[in-house]
Motif scaffolding. Sequence first.
Motif, PDB file in Angstrom:
ATOM      1  N   ILE A  28     -13.739 -20.388  17.841  1.00  0.00           N
ATOM      2  CA  ILE A  28     -13.179 -19.073  18.106  1.00  0.00           C
ATOM      3  C   ILE A  28     -12.945 -18.385  16.766  1.00  0.00           C
ATOM      4  CG2 ILE A  28     -11.277 -17.754  19.097  1.00  0.00           C
ATOM      5  CD1 ILE A  28     -10.792 -20.016  21.030  1.00  0.00           C
ATOM      6  N   ASP A  29     -13.492 -17.173  16.624  1.00  0.00           N
ATOM      7  CA  ASP A  29     -13.303 -16.367  15.421  1.00  0.00           C
ATOM      8  C   ASP A  29     -12.375 -15.212  15.752  1.00  0.00           C
ATOM      9  OD1 ASP A  29     -15.230 -18.022  14.341  1.00  0.00           O
ATOM     10  OD2 ASP A  29     -16.838 -16.532  14.432  1.00  0.00           O
ATOM     11  N   TYR A  30     -11.303 -15.082  14.978  1.00  0.00           N
ATOM     12  CA  TYR A  30     -10.390 -13.951  15.081  1.00  0.00           C
ATOM     13  C   TYR A  30     -10.590 -13.123  13.813  1.00  0.00           C
ATOM     14  CZ  TYR A  30      -8.062 -16.922  18.509  1.00  0.00           C
ATOM     15  OH  TYR A  30      -7.778 -17.718  19.595  1.00  0.00           O
ATOM     16  N   GLU A  31     -10.996 -11.863  13.967  1.00  0.00           N
ATOM     17  CA  GLU A  31     -11.294 -11.043  12.794  1.00  0.00           C
ATOM     18  C   GLU A  31     -10.632  -9.675  12.908  1.00  0.00           C
ATOM     19  OE1 GLU A  31     -15.053 -10.010   9.945  1.00  0.00           O
ATOM     20  OE2 GLU A  31     -15.479 -10.337  12.060  1.00  0.00           O
ATOM     21  N   ALA A  32     -10.109  -9.194  11.788  1.00  0.00           N
ATOM     22  CA  ALA A  32      -9.509  -7.867  11.712  1.00  0.00           C
ATOM     23  C   ALA A  32      -9.937  -7.210  10.405  1.00  0.00           C
ATOM     24  CB  ALA A  32      -7.989  -7.955  11.783  1.00  0.00           C
ATOM     25  N   ILE A  33     -10.401  -5.972  10.509  1.00  0.00           N
ATOM     26  CA  ILE A  33     -10.773  -5.167   9.345  1.00  0.00           C
ATOM     27  C   ILE A  33     -10.087  -3.817   9.503  1.00  0.00           C
ATOM     28  CG2 ILE A  33     -12.650  -4.033   8.083  1.00  0.00           C
ATOM     29  CD1 ILE A  33     -14.520  -6.204   9.221  1.00  0.00           C
ATOM     30  N   GLN A  34      -9.451  -3.341   8.432  1.00  0.00           N
ATOM     31  CA  GLN A  34      -8.830  -2.018   8.474  1.00  0.00           C
ATOM     32  C   GLN A  34      -9.094  -1.308   7.153  1.00  0.00           C
ATOM     33  OE1 GLN A  34      -7.077  -0.550  11.205  1.00  0.00           O
ATOM     34  NE2 GLN A  34      -7.584   1.195   9.902  1.00  0.00           N
ATOM     35  N   HIS A  35      -9.593  -0.078   7.241  1.00  0.00           N
ATOM     36  CA  HIS A  35      -9.827   0.773   6.076  1.00  0.00           C
ATOM     37  C   HIS A  35      -8.808   1.909   6.124  1.00  0.00           C
ATOM     38  CE1 HIS A  35     -13.604  -1.311   5.388  1.00  0.00           C
ATOM     39  NE2 HIS A  35     -13.929  -1.089   6.650  1.00  0.00           N
ATOM     40  N   ILE A  36      -8.016   2.048   5.074  1.00  0.00           N
ATOM     41  CA  ILE A  36      -6.958   3.053   5.013  1.00  0.00           C
ATOM     42  C   ILE A  36      -7.326   4.060   3.923  1.00  0.00           C
ATOM     43  CG2 ILE A  36      -4.497   3.438   4.651  1.00  0.00           C
ATOM     44  CD1 ILE A  36      -4.227   0.345   5.346  1.00  0.00           C
ATOM     45  N   PRO A  37      -7.775   5.264   4.314  1.00  0.00           N
ATOM     46  CA  PRO A  37      -8.168   6.258   3.307  1.00  0.00           C
ATOM     47  C   PRO A  37      -6.953   6.866   2.613  1.00  0.00           C
ATOM     48  CG  PRO A  37      -8.438   7.160   5.508  1.00  0.00           C
ATOM     49  CD  PRO A  37      -8.003   5.725   5.673  1.00  0.00           C
ATOM     50  N   ILE A  38      -7.103   7.078   1.311  1.00  0.00           N
ATOM     51  CA  ILE A  38      -6.079   7.719   0.495  1.00  0.00           C
ATOM     52  C   ILE A  38      -6.798   8.816  -0.299  1.00  0.00           C
ATOM     53  CG2 ILE A  38      -4.342   7.361  -1.308  1.00  0.00           C
ATOM     54  CD1 ILE A  38      -4.462   4.342  -0.528  1.00  0.00           C
ATOM     55  N   LEU A  39      -6.215   9.964  -0.402  1.00  0.00           N
ATOM     56  CA  LEU A  39      -6.822  11.096  -1.122  1.00  0.00           C
ATOM     57  C   LEU A  39      -8.188  11.474  -0.545  1.00  0.00           C
ATOM     58  CD1 LEU A  39      -5.952  10.265  -4.843  1.00  0.00           C
ATOM     59  CD2 LEU A  39      -4.862  11.929  -3.351  1.00  0.00           C
ATOM     60  N   ARG A  40      -8.237  11.772   0.751  1.00  0.00           N
ATOM     61  CA  ARG A  40      -9.442  12.229   1.446  1.00  0.00           C
ATOM     62  C   ARG A  40     -10.648  11.324   1.211  1.00  0.00           C
ATOM     63  NH1 ARG A  40     -10.510  17.975  -0.200  1.00  0.00           N
ATOM     64  NH2 ARG A  40      -9.199  17.575  -1.957  1.00  0.00           N
ATOM     65  N   ASP A  41     -10.503  10.071   1.419  1.00  0.00           N
ATOM     66  CA  ASP A  41     -11.560   9.060   1.313  1.00  0.00           C
ATOM     67  C   ASP A  41     -12.003   8.765  -0.123  1.00  0.00           C
ATOM     68  OD1 ASP A  41     -11.469   9.002   4.038  1.00  0.00           O
ATOM     69  OD2 ASP A  41     -13.415   9.940   4.351  1.00  0.00           O
ATOM     70  N   THR A  42     -11.402   9.403  -1.122  1.00  0.00           N
ATOM     71  CA  THR A  42     -11.766   9.108  -2.504  1.00  0.00           C
ATOM     72  C   THR A  42     -11.309   7.704  -2.889  1.00  0.00           C
ATOM     73  OG1 THR A  42     -11.551  11.432  -3.040  1.00  0.00           O
ATOM     74  CG2 THR A  42     -11.595   9.909  -4.877  1.00  0.00           C
ATOM     75  N   TRP A  43     -10.131   7.342  -2.433  1.00  0.00           N
ATOM     76  CA  TRP A  43      -9.618   5.986  -2.585  1.00  0.00           C
ATOM     77  C   TRP A  43      -9.467   5.413  -1.191  1.00  0.00           C
ATOM     78  CZ3 TRP A  43      -4.790   6.768  -6.181  1.00  0.00           C
ATOM     79  CH2 TRP A  43      -5.218   7.151  -7.451  1.00  0.00           C
ATOM     80  N   VAL A  44      -9.816   4.147  -1.041  1.00  0.00           N
ATOM     81  CA  VAL A  44      -9.683   3.480   0.255  1.00  0.00           C
ATOM     82  C   VAL A  44      -9.105   2.089   0.020  1.00  0.00           C
ATOM     83  CG1 VAL A  44     -10.903   2.604   2.278  1.00  0.00           C
ATOM     84  CG2 VAL A  44     -11.642   4.734   1.228  1.00  0.00           C
ATOM     85  N   LEU A  45      -8.074   1.750   0.758  1.00  0.00           N
ATOM     86  CA  LEU A  45      -7.550   0.393   0.768  1.00  0.00           C
ATOM     87  C   LEU A  45      -8.181  -0.312   1.964  1.00  0.00           C
ATOM     88  CD1 LEU A  45      -5.643  -1.744  -0.351  1.00  0.00           C
ATOM     89  CD2 LEU A  45      -3.862  -0.819   1.137  1.00  0.00           C
TER      90      LEU A  45
END
Length: 167
Positions: A28-45
Motif C-alpha cells: 500500500i502506497d500513501y502519497e501526498a504532494i502539495q505545491h504552495i505558490p508564493i508571489l504569483r507562482d514565482t516562488w513555490v514551496l
Amino acid sequence: GFSRRGGFYGVTLHDYADNDDLFGFRQIDYEAIQHIPILRDTWVLSLHGLAQLTRTKDGQDIPFFMLPALGGGSTLRGFSSWRFRDRNSLLLQAEWRIMVNRFIDTAIFYDAGKVGARASDLDLNGLRHDYGFGVRFHGPVSTPLRIDFARSNESSLRIVFSSSAVF
C-alpha cells in the motif's frame, strides 16, 4: 510535467502474486504532494510525502528487488540509488522552487527518509537526510532536464541528471 500549484493525495494498493506461491505480497502506497505558490507562482514551496507498507501472503516472501527502496535521483538524492531497502519505507521531501523565467527554475531542497522491517519502525527518529540545490529546464508541458547537486553525511557531493521532475 511540472506543477506550480495544487496537490495530489492518493492511496494505491498493489497485489503481487506468483504462480509458484513463493513470492506473494501486498503493498500500500500513501502519497501526498502539495505545491504552495508564493508571489504569483514565482516562488513555490513544494512538499512530498510517501509511505510504502508491505505485507507478505501466508508463507511467501518479497523478492529483494521489489522491496521498497530509498536513495537515488528521485528519493534521497544525496545517496546512491537503492541505498536503503526493507519491507516498509517513509520519504519526506521539501523544495523551495524559484522561477528564473518560463523555461528555467531553481530549487533548494531537503529530503529525509528511512526504511524498516515493520510499519511501526517508520517514525521520525533516525531519518537519513540530504540537502542541495537544483536547476530545472522546462518545456511547454514537461521537464526534459533536471540537474541536482546533493550532499549527505555519506557523500561529499552527488550530481543527479534526470529527464523528469522529482515529484
